[in-house]
Design a protein around this motif. Structure first.
Motif, PDB file in Angstrom:
ATOM      1  N   ALA A  70       0.813  -1.211   0.000  1.00 52.28           N
ATOM      2  CA  ALA A  70       0.000   0.000   0.000  1.00 52.28           C
ATOM      3  C   ALA A  70       0.847   1.262   0.000  1.00 52.28           C
ATOM      4  O   ALA A  70       1.923   1.297   0.584  1.00 52.28           O
ATOM      5  CB  ALA A  70      -0.900  -0.013   1.225  1.00 52.28           C
ATOM      6  N   HIS A  71       0.339   2.304  -0.679  1.00 56.64           N
ATOM      7  CA  HIS A  71       1.042   3.590  -0.706  1.00 56.64           C
ATOM      8  C   HIS A  71       0.244   4.704  -0.047  1.00 56.64           C
ATOM      9  O   HIS A  71       0.735   5.381   0.836  1.00 56.64           O
ATOM     10  CB  HIS A  71       1.423   3.951  -2.145  1.00 56.64           C
ATOM     11  N   SER A  72      -1.022   4.885  -0.439  1.00 56.26           N
ATOM     12  CA  SER A  72      -1.784   6.003   0.144  1.00 56.26           C
ATOM     13  C   SER A  72      -2.138   5.680   1.592  1.00 56.26           C
ATOM     14  O   SER A  72      -2.088   4.519   2.017  1.00 56.26           O
ATOM     15  CB  SER A  72      -3.057   6.262  -0.652  1.00 56.26           C
ATOM     16  N   LYS A  73      -2.494   6.725   2.332  1.00 55.31           N
ATOM     17  CA  LYS A  73      -2.875   6.525   3.747  1.00 55.31           C
ATOM     18  C   LYS A  73      -4.068   5.584   3.841  1.00 55.31           C
ATOM     19  O   LYS A  73      -4.110   4.726   4.714  1.00 55.31           O
ATOM     20  CB  LYS A  73      -3.230   7.876   4.373  1.00 55.31           C
ATOM     21  N   LEU A  74      -5.031   5.784   2.930  1.00 51.01           N
ATOM     22  CA  LEU A  74      -6.221   4.920   2.954  1.00 51.01           C
ATOM     23  C   LEU A  74      -5.811   3.460   2.766  1.00 51.01           C
ATOM     24  O   LEU A  74      -6.219   2.583   3.527  1.00 51.01           O
ATOM     25  CB  LEU A  74      -7.212   5.321   1.849  1.00 51.01           C
ATOM     26  N   ASN A  75      -4.976   3.212   1.768  1.00 49.91           N
ATOM     27  CA  ASN A  75      -4.598   1.832   1.478  1.00 49.91           C
ATOM     28  C   ASN A  75      -3.788   1.207   2.609  1.00 49.91           C
ATOM     29  O   ASN A  75      -3.953   0.026   2.920  1.00 49.91           O
ATOM     30  CB  ASN A  75      -3.827   1.764   0.158  1.00 49.91           C
ATOM     31  N   LYS A  76      -2.943   2.017   3.238  1.00 53.84           N
ATOM     32  CA  LYS A  76      -2.169   1.490   4.377  1.00 53.84           C
ATOM     33  C   LYS A  76      -3.115   1.106   5.514  1.00 53.84           C
ATOM     34  O   LYS A  76      -2.953   0.068   6.146  1.00 53.84           O
ATOM     35  CB  LYS A  76      -1.157   2.540   4.856  1.00 53.84           C
ATOM     36  N   LEU A  77      -4.103   1.957   5.735  1.00 53.16           N
ATOM     37  CA  LEU A  77      -5.090   1.691   6.782  1.00 53.16           C
ATOM     38  C   LEU A  77      -5.864   0.404   6.462  1.00 53.16           C
ATOM     39  O   LEU A  77      -6.140  -0.409   7.344  1.00 53.16           O
ATOM     40  CB  LEU A  77      -6.055   2.884   6.853  1.00 53.16           C
ATOM     41  N   MET A  78      -6.190   0.241   5.172  1.00 51.70           N
ATOM     42  CA  MET A  78      -6.921  -0.960   4.756  1.00 51.70           C
ATOM     43  C   MET A  78      -6.115  -2.217   5.080  1.00 51.70           C
ATOM     44  O   MET A  78      -6.643  -3.183   5.641  1.00 51.70           O
ATOM     45  CB  MET A  78      -7.203  -0.901   3.249  1.00 51.70           C
ATOM     46  N   VAL A  79      -4.853  -2.192   4.728  1.00 49.18           N
ATOM     47  CA  VAL A  79      -4.016  -3.379   4.969  1.00 49.18           C
ATOM     48  C   VAL A  79      -3.865  -3.635   6.471  1.00 49.18           C
ATOM     49  O   VAL A  79      -3.981  -4.775   6.935  1.00 49.18           O
ATOM     50  CB  VAL A  79      -2.641  -3.229   4.274  1.00 49.18           C
ATOM     51  N   GLN A  80      -3.670  -2.541   7.224  1.00 47.44           N
ATOM     52  CA  GLN A  80      -3.569  -2.705   8.690  1.00 47.44           C
ATOM     53  C   GLN A  80      -4.846  -3.313   9.260  1.00 47.44           C
ATOM     54  O   GLN A  80      -4.806  -4.115  10.190  1.00 47.44           O
ATOM     55  CB  GLN A  80      -3.331  -1.354   9.360  1.00 47.44           C
ATOM     56  N   THR A  81      -5.982  -2.901   8.698  1.00 45.61           N
ATOM     57  CA  THR A  81      -7.274  -3.428   9.162  1.00 45.61           C
ATOM     58  C   THR A  81      -7.307  -4.945   9.001  1.00 45.61           C
ATOM     59  O   THR A  81      -7.774  -5.673   9.874  1.00 45.61           O
ATOM     60  CB  THR A  81      -8.428  -2.781   8.350  1.00 45.61           C
ATOM     61  N   ALA A  82      -6.792  -5.410   7.859  1.00 45.52           N
ATOM     62  CA  ALA A  82      -6.763  -6.862   7.613  1.00 45.52           C
ATOM     63  C   ALA A  82      -5.813  -7.550   8.596  1.00 45.52           C
ATOM     64  O   ALA A  82      -6.169  -8.550   9.224  1.00 45.52           O
ATOM     65  CB  ALA A  82      -6.341  -7.141   6.178  1.00 45.52           C
ATOM     66  N   LEU A  83      -4.618  -6.973   8.747  1.00 44.84           N
ATOM     67  CA  LEU A  83      -3.604  -7.622   9.593  1.00 44.84           C
ATOM     68  C   LEU A  83      -4.037  -7.641  11.058  1.00 44.84           C
ATOM     69  O   LEU A  83      -3.729  -8.571  11.788  1.00 44.84           O
ATOM     70  CB  LEU A  83      -2.259  -6.894   9.469  1.00 44.84           C
ATOM     71  N   LYS A  84      -4.744  -6.615  11.467  1.00 41.88           N
ATOM     72  CA  LYS A  84      -5.139  -6.512  12.864  1.00 41.88           C
ATOM     73  C   LYS A  84      -6.108  -7.627  13.270  1.00 41.88           C
ATOM     74  O   LYS A  84      -6.205  -7.956  14.453  1.00 41.88           O
ATOM     75  CB  LYS A  84      -5.764  -5.142  13.114  1.00 41.88           C
ATOM     76  N   THR A  85      -6.806  -8.198  12.294  1.00 39.30           N
ATOM     77  CA  THR A  85      -7.756  -9.269  12.656  1.00 39.30           C
ATOM     78  C   THR A  85      -7.022 -10.535  13.112  1.00 39.30           C
ATOM     79  O   THR A  85      -7.607 -11.382  13.762  1.00 39.30           O
ATOM     80  CB  THR A  85      -8.684  -9.653  11.467  1.00 39.30           C
ATOM     81  N   PHE A  86      -5.734 -10.639  12.772  1.00 42.00           N
ATOM     82  CA  PHE A  86      -4.981 -11.866  13.115  1.00 42.00           C
ATOM     83  C   PHE A  86      -5.055 -12.187  14.605  1.00 42.00           C
ATOM     84  O   PHE A  86      -5.128 -13.332  14.993  1.00 42.00           O
ATOM     85  CB  PHE A  86      -3.494 -11.733  12.738  1.00 42.00           C
ATOM     86  N   SER A  87      -4.998 -11.118  15.414  1.00 44.18           N
ATOM     87  CA  SER A  87      -4.944 -11.358  16.855  1.00 44.18           C
ATOM     88  C   SER A  87      -6.312 -11.712  17.441  1.00 44.18           C
ATOM     89  O   SER A  87      -6.406 -12.097  18.602  1.00 44.18           O
ATOM     90  CB  SER A  87      -4.377 -10.121  17.567  1.00 44.18           C
ATOM     91  N   ASP A  88      -7.362 -11.568  16.631  1.00 42.35           N
ATOM     92  CA  ASP A  88      -8.717 -11.772  17.168  1.00 42.35           C
ATOM     93  C   ASP A  88      -9.341 -13.093  16.758  1.00 42.35           C
ATOM     94  O   ASP A  88     -10.473 -13.372  17.113  1.00 42.35           O
ATOM     95  CB  ASP A  88      -9.665 -10.666  16.661  1.00 42.35           C
ATOM     96  N   VAL A  89      -8.646 -13.877  15.933  1.00 42.17           N
ATOM     97  CA  VAL A  89      -9.345 -15.023  15.344  1.00 42.17           C
ATOM     98  C   VAL A  89      -8.747 -16.373  15.761  1.00 42.17           C
ATOM     99  O   VAL A  89      -7.603 -16.464  16.207  1.00 42.17           O
ATOM    100  CB  VAL A  89      -9.361 -14.938  13.789  1.00 42.17           C
ATOM    101  N   ASP A  90      -9.580 -17.414  15.589  1.00 41.93           N
ATOM    102  CA  ASP A  90      -9.173 -18.774  15.928  1.00 41.93           C
ATOM    103  C   ASP A  90      -8.623 -19.496  14.715  1.00 41.93           C
ATOM    104  O   ASP A  90      -8.018 -20.568  14.827  1.00 41.93           O
ATOM    105  CB  ASP A  90     -10.389 -19.553  16.448  1.00 41.93           C
ATOM    106  N   LEU A  91      -8.860 -18.919  13.541  1.00 43.30           N
ATOM    107  CA  LEU A  91      -8.488 -19.614  12.300  1.00 43.30           C
ATOM    108  C   LEU A  91      -8.446 -18.589  11.170  1.00 43.30           C
ATOM    109  O   LEU A  91      -9.176 -17.600  11.197  1.00 43.30           O
ATOM    110  CB  LEU A  91      -9.591 -20.639  12.015  1.00 43.30           C
ATOM    111  N   ILE A  92      -7.571 -18.842  10.198  1.00 39.16           N
ATOM    112  CA  ILE A  92      -7.496 -17.930   9.050  1.00 39.16           C
ATOM    113  C   ILE A  92      -7.803 -18.694   7.762  1.00 39.16           C
ATOM    114  O   ILE A  92      -7.269 -19.788   7.529  1.00 39.16           O
ATOM    115  CB  ILE A  92      -6.103 -17.264   8.975  1.00 39.16           C
TER     116      ILE A  92
END
Ligand SMILES: Nc1nc2c(ncn2[C@@H]2O[C@H](COP(=O)(O)OP(=O)(O)OP(=O)(O)O)[C@@H](O)[C@H]2O)c(=O)[nH]1
Ligand SMILES: [Mg+2]
Length: 302
Positions: A70-92
């Motif tokens: 990601a380059h734009s702030k929006l896109n970086k935020l989008m990717v972070q949103t995806a990565l942040k779910t890792f800590s909340d889930v039982d399975l990917i």
């Protein structure tokens, strides 16, 4: 549910590069159109929660924006949103587009999963357009990528293999509570869903940078005349020239966006809808942290 069966529940995250079919899979698992879907990459910008109610369990599914460099702030935020779910889930559930096989972008997304300790399933999607030998080759390649707990070919579009996937996910869950009541399939507010449907129509009907420069905010839904739902939504674009395109000649484009969105909103809510769309310019909103927050783009939109 049979008498002696235990009730199982847990959280899964749908992860993968843009356009592999994550939102299509969410909608199928939940049997309702919760997430916007387009043929253009980077459609999903926020985490969208859906609940699949099975006979003997419940799967809480987090649809996420596609992982990309990601380059734009929006896109970086989008990717972070995806990565942040890792800590909340039982399975990917890691999705790839079977018609493309493993691409560099898939490898990049996969590299971000390196230290994940929860089970990761490889979901080879779009098998409706995939010859068998190619599928076998992908499954073979997968063995060199990482240890996947399961490799499951599906067609999210044709709803092929989706029920089986749900059952397999449940096998990995332990006994757990019913997080959501049976009639609840999402905790996303209706206003968020309405905005997403409008944005989907914009993304489908416009070209070039417009799909990526439009954001939609819906303040509230209210009853007007009896049985009529009144909705005011504002479309934000980044430049005056984009506003002219979204409005279109003699207002044709905005009219078309409104009509398509209204039909879908009426179907979901089962009533007549009066949808008013406004178009405003918010200069360079996708690069401004303040604007992004105002437009609802945070790690957690709810
Ligand atoms: N042929 C075929 N097309 C599919 C399948 N699943 C999804 N698609 C199409 O792939 C495109 C992208 O689907 P989405 O569900 O929006 O993909 P996504 O991974 O959520 O994309 P982003 O939100 O951009 O990350 C759409 O045109 C879908 O109709 C499938 O099983 N077979
Ligand atoms: Mg999506």
């Amino acid at each position: 549910m049979k008498k002696n069966d235990v009730f199982k529940s847990g959280y899964v995250s749908l992860i993968g590069k843009p356009n592999v079919g994550k939102s299509t899979l969410l909608n199928q698992l939940v049997a309702e159109k919760l997430a916007a879907i387009t043929s253009k990459p980077q459609t999903t910008r926020s985490k969208i929660t859906g609940v699949a109610h099975l006979d003997n369990g419940q799967i809480i599914i987090l649809d996420t924006p596609g992982i990309h460099k990601a380059h734009s702030k929006l896109n970086k935020l989008m990717v972070q949103t995806a990565l942040k779910t890792f800590s909340d889930v039982d399975l990917i559930l890691f999705l790839i587009d079977g018609t493309e096989g493993f691409s560099e972008e898939d490898d990049y997304a996969l590299s971000l999963l390196e230290h994940i300790s929860v089970p990761v399933f490889l979901i080879v999607n779009k098998i409706d357009r995939l010859p068998k030998p190619q599928l076998l080759e992908i499954m073979g390649n997968a063995l060199h990528k990482r240890i996947f707990a399961e490799i499951i070919p599906i067609s999210a579009l044709k709803n092929d293999g989706v029920d089986g996937l749900g059952e397999t996910v449940l096998k990995y869950f332990s006994e757990g509570p019913q997080y959501f009541p049976e009639d609840m399939i999402t905790d996303c507010p209706d206003e968020f869903w309405v905005s997403e449907i409008i944005r989907e129509k914009i993304m489908k009907l416009t070209q070039l940078e417009i799909p990526y420069s439009a954001a939609v905010l819906t303040e509230n839904l209210r009853e007007g005349k009896p049985g009529v739902l009144v909705i005011d939504s504002t479309i934000y674009v980044e430049k005056r020239s984009q506003k002219m395109i979204v409005v279109g000649e003699k207002g044709q484009m905005i009219k078309q966006i409104g009509q398509l969105a209204r039909k879908e909103i009426e179907k979901r809510f089962g009533c007549k809808v009066f949808l008013q769309l406004f178009v405003k310019v918010k200069n360079g909103w996708s690069q401004s942290s303040v604007d992004l927050r105002e437009l609802g783009y945070t790690h957690d939109p709810h």
